[in-house]
Scaffold this motif. Sequence first.
Motif, PDB file in Angstrom:
ATOM      1  N   VAL A   1      -4.383   4.630  29.749  1.00 12.65           N
ATOM      2  CA  VAL A   1      -5.442   4.843  30.742  1.00 12.65           C
ATOM      3  C   VAL A   1      -4.922   4.493  32.132  1.00 12.65           C
ATOM      4  O   VAL A   1      -5.179   5.219  33.107  1.00 12.65           O
TER       5      VAL A   1
ATOM      6  N   LYS B   1      -4.602   7.086  35.221  1.00 13.98           N
ATOM      7  CA  LYS B   1      -5.189   6.812  36.545  1.00 13.98           C
ATOM      8  C   LYS B   1      -4.128   6.867  37.638  1.00 13.98           C
ATOM      9  O   LYS B   1      -4.383   7.374  38.729  1.00 13.98           O
ATOM     10  N   ASN B   2      -2.930   6.349  37.333  1.00 10.86           N
ATOM     11  CA  ASN B   2      -1.847   6.372  38.322  1.00 10.86           C
ATOM     12  C   ASN B   2      -1.339   7.789  38.591  1.00 10.86           C
ATOM     13  O   ASN B   2      -0.797   8.061  39.656  1.00 10.86           O
TER      14      ASN B   2
ATOM     15  N   ASN C   1      -3.241  10.294  38.809  1.00 10.66           N
ATOM     16  CA  ASN C   1      -4.375  10.978  39.463  1.00 10.66           C
ATOM     17  C   ASN C   1      -5.078  11.983  38.555  1.00 10.66           C
ATOM     18  O   ASN C   1      -5.486  13.050  39.004  1.00 10.66           O
ATOM     19  N   LYS C   2      -5.190  11.666  37.297  1.00 10.43           N
ATOM     20  CA  LYS C   2      -5.971  12.519  36.388  1.00 10.43           C
ATOM     21  C   LYS C   2      -7.452  12.292  36.675  1.00 10.43           C
ATOM     22  O   LYS C   2      -7.874  11.199  37.080  1.00 10.43           O
ATOM     23  N   ASP C   3      -8.233  13.344  36.454  1.00  9.49           N
ATOM     24  CA  ASP C   3      -9.669  13.204  36.722  1.00  9.49           C
ATOM     25  C   ASP C   3     -10.339  12.363  35.636  1.00  9.49           C
ATOM     26  O   ASP C   3      -9.787  12.135  34.567  1.00  9.49           O
ATOM     27  N   GLU C   4     -11.518  11.911  35.939  1.00 11.00           N
ATOM     28  CA  GLU C   4     -12.256  11.009  35.038  1.00 11.00           C
ATOM     29  C   GLU C   4     -12.585  11.684  33.706  1.00 11.00           C
ATOM     30  O   GLU C   4     -12.639  11.026  32.668  1.00 11.00           O
TER      31      GLU C   4
ATOM     32  N   ILE D   1      -9.623  11.341  31.382  1.00 12.31           N
ATOM     33  CA  ILE D   1      -9.516   9.958  30.908  1.00 12.31           C
ATOM     34  C   ILE D   1     -10.546   9.690  29.822  1.00 12.31           C
ATOM     35  O   ILE D   1     -10.244   9.075  28.793  1.00 12.31           O
TER      36      ILE D   1
END
Length: 135
Positions: free
Chosen positions: A60, A64-65, A67-70, A73
């Motif tokens: 996770v 996040k690092n 820059n994947k969208d929510e 995730i």
Amino acid sequence: MGPWWLYVLVFMFGYVTCQTFYFLNSARVSLKLMKSSRVIYLLMMAKAMEKYKIAEEVMVMNLKNSNKDEKAIKEFQNSIENERQSFKERSVSWIIENTPSTFRDIIGFDDWDSAMKFLILHRNEAFKFWRINDD
């Protein structure tokens, strides 16, 4: 010479008594060994679940690092949760299925939650396996 049949009876009584106590001792050792193997198996499965959670958190953070969208995730977390639930169900069902039917009544658990309660109940044996003091 005396009553020779008395010697035979005493010998037979001693032999049968010895065999009986040997059988009872063997049964006791076998049951203890089965309980210990269940505790160690559950301990290993709990450790595996811990590693699953660590791997999920690392992934996770990596997502996040990068820059994947929510949404991506959340999908990843849902897939990991499904895999974790499947792992829990399979690990408990495996030990139940591979226990001989005559001993299934003494397993002490039938799902993951009851298996973890069983592990907590026998935590001293698990600590002995890892050589950890229960303070």
